[in-house]
Enzyme design. Structure first.
Site, short mmCIF file in Angstrom:
data_model
loop_
_atom_site.label_atom_id
_atom_site.label_comp_id
_atom_site.label_asym_id
_atom_site.label_seq_id
_atom_site.Cartn_x
_atom_site.Cartn_y
_atom_site.Cartn_z
N ASP A 24 0.83 -1.21 0.00
CA ASP A 24 0.00 0.00 0.00
C ASP A 24 0.87 1.26 0.00
O ASP A 24 1.97 1.26 0.56
CB ASP A 24 -0.92 -0.02 1.23
CG ASP A 24 -2.09 0.94 1.09
OD1 ASP A 24 -2.36 1.39 -0.04
OD2 ASP A 24 -2.73 1.23 2.11
N ASN A 26 1.26 3.41 -2.97
CA ASN A 26 1.74 3.86 -4.29
C ASN A 26 1.22 5.25 -4.65
O ASN A 26 1.96 6.11 -5.13
CB ASN A 26 1.27 2.91 -5.39
CG ASN A 26 1.92 1.55 -5.30
OD1 ASN A 26 2.87 1.36 -4.55
ND2 ASN A 26 1.40 0.60 -6.06
N HIS A 41 2.27 3.61 -9.11
CA HIS A 41 2.06 2.18 -9.38
C HIS A 41 3.25 1.60 -10.16
O HIS A 41 3.67 0.48 -9.91
CB HIS A 41 0.75 1.97 -10.16
CG HIS A 41 -0.47 2.31 -9.34
ND1 HIS A 41 -0.69 1.83 -8.07
CD2 HIS A 41 -1.55 3.10 -9.62
CE1 HIS A 41 -1.84 2.31 -7.60
NE2 HIS A 41 -2.37 3.08 -8.52
N ARG A 75 -12.42 2.28 -7.64
CA ARG A 75 -11.55 3.42 -7.99
C ARG A 75 -12.00 4.03 -9.31
O ARG A 75 -12.71 3.38 -10.08
CB ARG A 75 -10.11 2.95 -8.09
CG ARG A 75 -9.62 2.50 -6.72
CD ARG A 75 -8.13 2.33 -6.68
NE ARG A 75 -7.72 2.01 -5.32
CZ ARG A 75 -6.51 2.09 -4.85
NH1 ARG A 75 -5.53 2.48 -5.64
NH2 ARG A 75 -6.24 1.78 -3.60
N LEU A 135 10.72 -20.46 -4.79
CA LEU A 135 9.62 -19.64 -4.25
C LEU A 135 8.30 -19.81 -5.02
O LEU A 135 8.31 -19.88 -6.25
CB LEU A 135 10.07 -18.17 -4.35
CG LEU A 135 9.08 -17.10 -3.96
CD1 LEU A 135 8.90 -17.07 -2.45
CD2 LEU A 135 9.56 -15.74 -4.45
N SER A 200 -8.12 -4.90 5.17
CA SER A 200 -8.75 -4.60 3.88
C SER A 200 -9.19 -5.85 3.13
O SER A 200 -8.95 -5.99 1.93
CB SER A 200 -7.81 -3.76 3.01
OG SER A 200 -7.49 -2.55 3.64
C1 IPE Z 1 -5.53 -2.82 -0.24
O1 IPE Z 1 -5.15 -1.50 -0.43
C2 IPE Z 1 -5.47 -3.56 -1.53
C3 IPE Z 1 -4.18 -3.65 -2.20
C4 IPE Z 1 -3.03 -3.27 -1.76
C5 IPE Z 1 -4.24 -4.27 -3.47
P1 IPE Z 1 -6.20 -0.31 -0.49
O2 IPE Z 1 -5.39 0.93 -0.52
O3 IPE Z 1 -7.15 -0.50 -1.61
O4 IPE Z 1 -6.97 -0.48 0.88
P2 IPE Z 1 -8.00 0.48 1.63
O5 IPE Z 1 -9.18 0.65 0.73
O6 IPE Z 1 -7.31 1.78 1.89
O7 IPE Z 1 -8.34 -0.24 2.90
C1 IPE Z 2 -1.66 0.17 -3.40
O1 IPE Z 2 -1.41 1.53 -3.39
C2 IPE Z 2 -1.86 -0.37 -4.79
C3 IPE Z 2 -3.21 -0.81 -5.09
C4 IPE Z 2 -4.23 -0.82 -4.28
C5 IPE Z 2 -3.42 -1.28 -6.43
P1 IPE Z 2 -2.59 2.58 -3.37
O2 IPE Z 2 -2.98 2.89 -4.77
O3 IPE Z 2 -3.70 2.12 -2.50
O4 IPE Z 2 -1.87 3.83 -2.72
P2 IPE Z 2 -2.48 4.87 -1.71
O5 IPE Z 2 -3.01 4.10 -0.54
O6 IPE Z 2 -3.56 5.61 -2.43
O7 IPE Z 2 -1.32 5.73 -1.35
MG MG Z 3 -4.12 2.39 -0.53
#
Ligand code: IPE
Ligand code: IPE
Ligand code: MG
Length: 255
Positions: A24, A26, A41, A75, A135, A200
């Protein structure tokens, strides 16, 4: 420091067999740099490469990465499309390399909602690497822990309806066999980057006794040293699985 001059902790774990990560942060990584989330990403994919390589070198059995949750469809459409495209391009580039490194690729999640060409690529990646023995890299896409439990219940219910199982056969061990992770050890170490302290809807069932590690480091900044730190933190924890600390320290029980 203990009386014998040895400051090592009393209870030590080996390397985790299975590490599960919520990658999480990115988006925030990019936004901090006044860049579009897409750049975050892309930077995240580079971290994936480094972390996979490190786990292979450390002889970790399984690494599970949460790449796209069943809730991430919420999203904006352009971010979802971008993630699909990035996923497709990355797979195209990496399958051969994973195979050369004896890494087995496995996807978990409901892939039926993905574009057909992406599903084909995923199947191809799994087929090409299925006999690899180093792995196992598990990529969770359109995955949700609740989905996983429901699909397991559906399979079991189907067998009960067909008379192949009876209601009395249903227990945790049996359900485990129908989860998408049935062929893997349960995660020993769960890591979430990006500062949030929540699951999540990741592996709800499988994380029952996993050690949790949360770090504010954003995923693109997470590196091999950061993973080594998380593994060190895991190694000095005392896992008790319901026993007392004394039982564990006296090695009176098998964990
Ligand atoms: C959880 O991250 C899913 C992934 C990393 C793929 P999110 O950023 O979507 O989670 P929430 O919505 O903030 O809990
Ligand atoms: C995790 O990073 C990647 C995915 C859920 C695909 P985020 O895109 O959720 O990054 P933040 O939480 O908005 O910083
Ligand atoms: Mg996130």
């Amino acid at each position: 420091m203990s009386a014998d001059g040895n400051d090592s902790p009393e209870s030590c774990n080996d390397n985790p067999r299975h590490i599960a990560i919520i990658m999480d942060g990115n988006g925030r990584w990019a936004q901090k740099r006044f860049m579009p989330r897409a750049i975050g990403h892309q930077a995240g994919v580079k971290t994936v490469r480094k972390i996979v390589e490190y786990c292979a070198v450390q002889k970790i059995e399984a690494l599970s990465l949460f790449a796209f949750s069943s809730e991430n469809w919420r999203r904006p459409q352009d971010e979802v499309s971008l993630l699909m495209e990035l996923f497709m391009v990355t797979l195209g580039r990496e399958i051969k390399k994973l195979d050369r490194n004896n890494i087995r690729l496995k996807f978990i999640g409901d892939r039926s909602l993905f574009p057909q060409r992406l599903q084909d690529k995923m199947n191809e990646g799994e087929a090409q690497t299925q006999n690899n023995t180093a792995l196992t890299l598990v990529v969770a896409v359109n995955y949700g822990g609740r989905w996983d439990m429901c699909q397991a219940f559906q399979q079991v219910a189907g067998k009960i309806a067909a008379g192949e199982l009876s209601i009395a056969d249903v227990n945790p061990q049996l359900l485990n066999q129908y989860l998408s992770t049935a062929d893997l050890p349960e995660p020993d170490l769960f890591i979430r980057t990006g500062g949030e302290q929540r699951i999540s809807n990741f592996m709800l069932w499988q994380l029952a006794y996993t050690e949790f590690y949360f770090t504010p480091t954003l995923w693109p900044d997470f590196d091999q040293d950061a993973l080594a730190t998380a593994i060190e933190s895991f190694k000095v924890r005392e896992r008790r699985f319901g026993h007392t600390s004394e039982q564990v320290r006296n090695k009176a029980v098998t964990l």
